[in-house]
Design a protein around this motif. Structure first.
Motif, PDB file in Angstrom:
ATOM      1  N   UNK A  79       2.582   5.609  -7.609  1.00  0.00           N
ATOM      2  CA  UNK A  79       1.567   6.346  -8.375  1.00  0.00           C
ATOM      3  C   UNK A  79       1.843   7.841  -8.302  1.00  0.00           C
ATOM      4  N   UNK A  80       2.200   8.334  -7.129  1.00  0.00           N
ATOM      5  CA  UNK A  80       2.512   9.761  -6.990  1.00  0.00           C
ATOM      6  C   UNK A  80       3.695  10.178  -7.848  1.00  0.00           C
ATOM      7  N   UNK A  81       4.743   9.371  -7.848  1.00  0.00           N
ATOM      8  CA  UNK A  81       5.931   9.702  -8.651  1.00  0.00           C
ATOM      9  C   UNK A  81       5.627   9.639 -10.142  1.00  0.00           C
ATOM     10  N   UNK A  82       4.800   8.679 -10.559  1.00  0.00           N
ATOM     11  CA  UNK A  82       4.473   8.590 -11.978  1.00  0.00           C
ATOM     12  C   UNK A  82       3.624   9.777 -12.419  1.00  0.00           C
ATOM     13  N   UNK A  83       2.697  10.228 -11.564  1.00  0.00           N
ATOM     14  CA  UNK A  83       1.887  11.402 -11.917  1.00  0.00           C
ATOM     15  C   UNK A  83       2.751  12.654 -12.020  1.00  0.00           C
ATOM     16  N   UNK A  84       3.704  12.790 -11.118  1.00  0.00           N
ATOM     17  CA  UNK A  84       4.617  13.940 -11.177  1.00  0.00           C
ATOM     18  C   UNK A  84       5.453  13.892 -12.451  1.00  0.00           C
ATOM     19  N   UNK A  85       5.951  12.707 -12.826  1.00  0.00           N
ATOM     20  CA  UNK A  85       6.776  12.606 -14.027  1.00  0.00           C
ATOM     21  C   UNK A  85       5.954  12.850 -15.293  1.00  0.00           C
ATOM     22  N   UNK A  86       4.698  12.419 -15.301  1.00  0.00           N
ATOM     23  CA  UNK A  86       3.835  12.686 -16.455  1.00  0.00           C
ATOM     24  C   UNK A  86       3.608  14.186 -16.599  1.00  0.00           C
ATOM     25  N   UNK A  87       3.335  14.858 -15.489  1.00  0.00           N
ATOM     26  CA  UNK A  87       3.111  16.299 -15.543  1.00  0.00           C
ATOM     27  C   UNK A  87       4.366  17.037 -16.000  1.00  0.00           C
ATOM     28  N   UNK A  88       5.514  16.660 -15.465  1.00  0.00           N
ATOM     29  CA  UNK A  88       6.753  17.336 -15.854  1.00  0.00           C
ATOM     30  C   UNK A  88       7.089  17.090 -17.321  1.00  0.00           C
TER      31      UNK A  88
ATOM     32  N   UNK B 124       0.833  -1.204   0.000  1.00  0.00           N
ATOM     33  CA  UNK B 124       0.000   0.000   0.000  1.00  0.00           C
ATOM     34  C   UNK B 124       0.866   1.251   0.000  1.00  0.00           C
ATOM     35  N   UNK B 125       1.862   1.246   0.847  1.00  0.00           N
ATOM     36  CA  UNK B 125       2.744   2.412   0.966  1.00  0.00           C
ATOM     37  C   UNK B 125       3.497   2.657  -0.342  1.00  0.00           C
ATOM     38  N   UNK B 126       4.107   1.614  -0.885  1.00  0.00           N
ATOM     39  CA  UNK B 126       4.930   1.784  -2.070  1.00  0.00           C
ATOM     40  C   UNK B 126       4.103   1.955  -3.339  1.00  0.00           C
TER      41      UNK B 126
END
Length: 85
Positions: free
Chosen positions: A33-42, A26-28
């Motif tokens: 998911x958070x890191x992938x959303x940030x990379x998609x936005x960037x 759950x934690x990872x």
């Protein structure tokens, strides 16, 4: 001495073994998911938006007639002659 060892081990909490993998996942999963959303936005901001702006600038100044005549003079078209009409 034996009493001290028994009391020291009795005061330590038992390790949590049940559900540990689910808790880890759950934690990872949330972190991933958070890191992938940030990379998609960037990627959108720093790559795609610049590319869109470059294409918009190119087609704003693009003259299709001038390009057609340039390619026709080179003789690349089979359907029309290369001479100046």
């Amino acid at each position: 001495m034996a009493g001290e060892v028994a009391s020291a081990s009795a005061s330590l909490p038992r390790p949590v073994l049940k559900g540990r993998h689910a808790q880890f996942m759950k934690k990872h999963l949330a972190i991933g998911i958070g890191m992938s959303l940030v990379s998609v936005y960037l990627t959108k901001v720093f790559v795609n938006d610049k590319r869109k702006a470059a294409y918009a600038e190119y087609y704003k100044n693009y003259d299709i007639e001038e390009n057609f005549h340039r390619i026709r003079k080179l003789g690349w078209f089979d359907s029309c002659s290369a001479d100046d009409d």
